[in-house]
Motif scaffolding. Structure first.
Motif, PDB file in Angstrom:
ATOM      1  N   MET A   1       0.892  -1.167  -0.013  1.00  0.00           N
ATOM      2  CA  MET A   1       0.074   0.077   0.227  1.00  0.00           C
ATOM      3  C   MET A   1       0.781   1.123  -0.074  1.00  0.00           C
ATOM      4  O   MET A   1       1.804   1.326   0.971  1.00  0.00           O
ATOM      5  CB  MET A   1      -0.812   0.146   1.324  1.00  0.00           C
ATOM      6  N   ILE A   2       0.628   2.154  -0.790  1.00  0.00           N
ATOM      7  CA  ILE A   2       1.356   3.328  -1.114  1.00  0.00           C
ATOM      8  C   ILE A   2       0.747   4.303  -0.262  1.00  0.00           C
ATOM      9  O   ILE A   2      -0.625   4.651   0.076  1.00  0.00           O
ATOM     10  CB  ILE A   2       1.335   3.870  -2.267  1.00  0.00           C
ATOM     11  N   ASN A   3       1.457   5.331   0.497  1.00  0.00           N
ATOM     12  CA  ASN A   3       0.947   6.437   1.403  1.00  0.00           C
ATOM     13  C   ASN A   3       1.103   7.569   0.597  1.00  0.00           C
ATOM     14  O   ASN A   3       2.113   8.281   0.336  1.00  0.00           O
ATOM     15  CB  ASN A   3       1.940   6.392   2.648  1.00  0.00           C
ATOM     16  N   PHE A   4       0.025   7.869  -0.091  1.00  0.00           N
ATOM     17  CA  PHE A   4      -0.129   8.838  -1.147  1.00  0.00           C
ATOM     18  C   PHE A   4      -0.436  10.510  -0.322  1.00  0.00           C
ATOM     19  O   PHE A   4      -0.832  10.566   0.479  1.00  0.00           O
ATOM     20  CB  PHE A   4      -1.299   8.957  -1.926  1.00  0.00           C
ATOM     21  N   TYR A   5       0.896  11.247  -0.956  1.00  0.00           N
ATOM     22  CA  TYR A   5       0.836  12.639  -0.430  1.00  0.00           C
ATOM     23  C   TYR A   5       0.903  13.415  -1.794  1.00  0.00           C
ATOM     24  O   TYR A   5       0.955  12.955  -2.724  1.00  0.00           O
ATOM     25  CB  TYR A   5       2.174  12.737   0.182  1.00  0.00           C
ATOM     26  N   ALA A   6       0.286  14.650  -1.667  1.00  0.00           N
ATOM     27  CA  ALA A   6       0.098  15.406  -2.778  1.00  0.00           C
ATOM     28  C   ALA A   6       0.457  16.774  -2.805  1.00  0.00           C
ATOM     29  O   ALA A   6       0.785  17.371  -1.447  1.00  0.00           O
ATOM     30  CB  ALA A   6      -1.391  15.626  -3.052  1.00  0.00           C
ATOM     31  N   PHE A   7       1.096  17.397  -3.680  1.00  0.00           N
ATOM     32  CA  PHE A   7       1.480  18.729  -3.828  1.00  0.00           C
ATOM     33  C   PHE A   7       0.989  19.271  -4.774  1.00  0.00           C
ATOM     34  O   PHE A   7       0.935  19.045  -6.093  1.00  0.00           O
ATOM     35  CB  PHE A   7       3.042  18.942  -3.703  1.00  0.00           C
ATOM     36  N   GLN A   8       0.396  20.704  -4.775  1.00  0.00           N
ATOM     37  CA  GLN A   8      -0.428  21.254  -5.560  1.00  0.00           C
ATOM     38  C   GLN A   8       0.245  22.457  -5.975  1.00  0.00           C
ATOM     39  O   GLN A   8       0.610  23.347  -4.890  1.00  0.00           O
ATOM     40  CB  GLN A   8      -1.865  21.561  -5.139  1.00  0.00           C
ATOM     41  N   GLY A   9       0.192  22.908  -7.134  1.00  0.00           N
ATOM     42  CA  GLY A   9       0.716  24.275  -7.573  1.00  0.00           C
ATOM     43  C   GLY A   9       0.782  24.601  -8.948  1.00  0.00           C
ATOM     44  O   GLY A   9       0.103  23.769  -9.800  1.00  0.00           O
ATOM     45  N   THR A  10       1.693  25.417  -9.435  1.00  0.00           N
ATOM     46  CA  THR A  10       1.798  25.886 -10.823  1.00  0.00           C
ATOM     47  C   THR A  10       3.135  25.512 -11.366  1.00  0.00           C
ATOM     48  O   THR A  10       4.237  25.659 -10.604  1.00  0.00           O
ATOM     49  CB  THR A  10       1.603  27.397 -10.939  1.00  0.00           C
ATOM     50  N   VAL A  11       3.116  24.811 -12.307  1.00  0.00           N
ATOM     51  CA  VAL A  11       4.423  24.393 -13.074  1.00  0.00           C
ATOM     52  C   VAL A  11       5.219  25.435 -13.418  1.00  0.00           C
ATOM     53  O   VAL A  11       4.725  26.286 -14.394  1.00  0.00           O
ATOM     54  CB  VAL A  11       4.065  23.315 -14.118  1.00  0.00           C
ATOM     55  N   THR A  12       6.237  25.682 -13.062  1.00  0.00           N
ATOM     56  CA  THR A  12       7.234  26.826 -13.297  1.00  0.00           C
ATOM     57  C   THR A  12       8.321  26.385 -14.271  1.00  0.00           C
ATOM     58  O   THR A  12       8.898  27.534 -14.910  1.00  0.00           O
ATOM     59  CB  THR A  12       7.760  27.497 -12.114  1.00  0.00           C
ATOM     60  N   MET A  13       8.792  25.061 -14.338  1.00  0.00           N
ATOM     61  CA  MET A  13       9.862  24.796 -15.251  1.00  0.00           C
ATOM     62  C   MET A  13       9.601  23.251 -15.652  1.00  0.00           C
ATOM     63  O   MET A  13       9.225  22.561 -14.762  1.00  0.00           O
ATOM     64  CB  MET A  13      10.953  24.916 -14.650  1.00  0.00           C
ATOM     65  N   ILE A  14       9.786  22.874 -16.874  1.00  0.00           N
ATOM     66  CA  ILE A  14       9.912  21.399 -17.277  1.00  0.00           C
ATOM     67  C   ILE A  14      11.181  21.229 -18.130  1.00  0.00           C
ATOM     68  O   ILE A  14      11.677  21.909 -18.811  1.00  0.00           O
ATOM     69  CB  ILE A  14       8.656  21.033 -18.225  1.00  0.00           C
ATOM     70  N   SER A  15      11.819  20.246 -17.630  1.00  0.00           N
ATOM     71  CA  SER A  15      13.260  20.144 -18.269  1.00  0.00           C
ATOM     72  C   SER A  15      13.610  18.335 -18.235  1.00  0.00           C
ATOM     73  O   SER A  15      13.012  17.822 -17.789  1.00  0.00           O
ATOM     74  CB  SER A  15      14.384  20.878 -17.486  1.00  0.00           C
ATOM     75  N   ASP A  16      14.511  18.100 -19.189  1.00  0.00           N
ATOM     76  CA  ASP A  16      14.643  16.646 -18.941  1.00  0.00           C
ATOM     77  C   ASP A  16      15.586  16.507 -17.739  1.00  0.00           C
ATOM     78  O   ASP A  16      16.239  17.413 -17.285  1.00  0.00           O
ATOM     79  CB  ASP A  16      15.797  16.385 -20.289  1.00  0.00           C
ATOM     80  N   PHE A  17      15.107  15.280 -17.338  1.00  0.00           N
ATOM     81  CA  PHE A  17      16.030  14.608 -16.162  1.00  0.00           C
ATOM     82  C   PHE A  17      17.159  13.537 -16.568  1.00  0.00           C
ATOM     83  O   PHE A  17      16.585  12.712 -17.042  1.00  0.00           O
ATOM     84  CB  PHE A  17      15.009  14.200 -15.371  1.00  0.00           C
ATOM     85  N   ASP A  18      18.078  13.716 -15.891  1.00  0.00           N
ATOM     86  CA  ASP A  18      19.367  12.765 -16.116  1.00  0.00           C
ATOM     87  C   ASP A  18      19.279  11.811 -15.196  1.00  0.00           C
ATOM     88  O   ASP A  18      19.760  12.163 -14.078  1.00  0.00           O
ATOM     89  CB  ASP A  18      20.615  13.479 -16.289  1.00  0.00           C
ATOM     90  N   THR A  19      19.052  10.580 -15.500  1.00  0.00           N
ATOM     91  CA  THR A  19      18.939   9.408 -14.569  1.00  0.00           C
ATOM     92  C   THR A  19      20.322   8.937 -14.395  1.00  0.00           C
ATOM     93  O   THR A  19      20.428   7.955 -13.494  1.00  0.00           O
ATOM     94  CB  THR A  19      18.118   8.289 -15.086  1.00  0.00           C
ATOM     95  N   GLY A  20      21.392   9.268 -14.900  1.00  0.00           N
ATOM     96  CA  GLY A  20      22.695   8.925 -14.842  1.00  0.00           C
ATOM     97  C   GLY A  20      23.069   7.515 -15.600  1.00  0.00           C
ATOM     98  O   GLY A  20      24.152   7.079 -15.583  1.00  0.00           O
ATOM     99  N   GLN A  21      21.981   7.023 -16.293  1.00  0.00           N
ATOM    100  CA  GLN A  21      22.244   5.986 -17.109  1.00  0.00           C
ATOM    101  C   GLN A  21      22.229   6.571 -18.474  1.00  0.00           C
ATOM    102  O   GLN A  21      21.033   6.940 -18.983  1.00  0.00           O
ATOM    103  CB  GLN A  21      21.271   4.719 -16.666  1.00  0.00           C
TER     104      GLN A  21
END
Length: 163
Positions: free
Chosen positions: A1-21
Motif C-alpha cells: 500500500m502506497i502512502n499517497f501525499y500530494a503537492f498542488q501548484g503551478t508548473v514553473t519549469m519542465i526540463s529533461d532529467f538525467d537518470t545517470g544511465q
C-alpha cells in the motif's frame, strides 16, 4: 500500500532529467518544478510510468497536483524532489482523489467514501475494464459533486485502479 501525499501548484519549469544511465532512458524522464504560490517549491521526477489523469499534456503555467509515495526515500536536497506516481492537471468540472480505499471504499484519510453505480467506469491505467472489486486497492477516483458529510460521499464518473 502506497502512502499517497500530494503537492498542488503551478508548473514553473519542465526540463529533461538525467537518470545517470546513458542509452535508452535519455529524454524519457522529465523534471517538473511546481510552486504552490506561498513560496514552497517541489520538483517532481516524471517517468514513463507516471500516470497522467486523462492523458493530458502539461505545460509551464498549468496548475497541477502531483501525488507521490510519502514513505519512499528522497534525496536530502532543496527543493525536495519526489518521484511522481500520478499527475493531475486542474480541471474545474472534476475532482480527483488518489488514495488507498478500504473494503467500505473509504479513502485512507477518511475524507471520501465512494458509492459505485452501474454508470461508474472502472478501468486499469491502460484503459481496459477492471472486472473485480475496487475495494482494498490504490485508486484514482474522478468525481463531481459530493456530500458535505464526513466522510464526503460521491458516485464517481470513473475509477482508475493502480495495480
Amino acid at each position: 500500500m502506497i502512502n499517497f501525499y500530494a503537492f498542488q501548484g503551478t508548473v514553473t519549469m519542465i526540463s529533461d532529467f538525467d537518470t545517470g544511465q546513458s542509452g535508452e532512458g535519455e529524454g524519457c524522464y522529465k523534471l517538473f518544478s511546481v510552486e504552490n504560490g506561498l513560496g514552497a517549491v517541489v520538483n517532481f521526477v516524471v517517468s514513463p510510468t507516471t500516470y497522467f489523469v486523462d492523458h493530458v499534456m502539461v505545460e509551464i503555467g498549468d496548475r497541477v497536483t502531483g501525488y507521490y509515495d510519502g514513505n519512499a526515500p528522497v534525496p536530502f536536497i532543496y527543493p525536495p524532489q519526489y518521484q511522481a506516481i500520478v499527475m493531475v492537471k486542474d480541471n474545474p468540472v472534476q475532482n480527483v482523489k488518489v488514495s488507498y480505499f478500504n473494503n467500505q471504499l473509504v479513502s485512507s484519510d477518511g475524507q471520501l467514501q465512494v458509492n459505485i453505480s452501474p454508470f461508474t467506469q472502472i478501468v486499469l491505467t491502460n484503459g481496459q475494464f477492471f472486472s473485480n472489486s475496487p475495494a482494498n486497492r490504490d485508486l484514482i477516483v474522478i468525481y463531481g459533486p459530493s456530500t458535505r458529510s464526513i466522510p464526503a460521499q460521491t458516485t464517481p464518473y470513473r475509477i482508475i485502479v493502480l495495480c
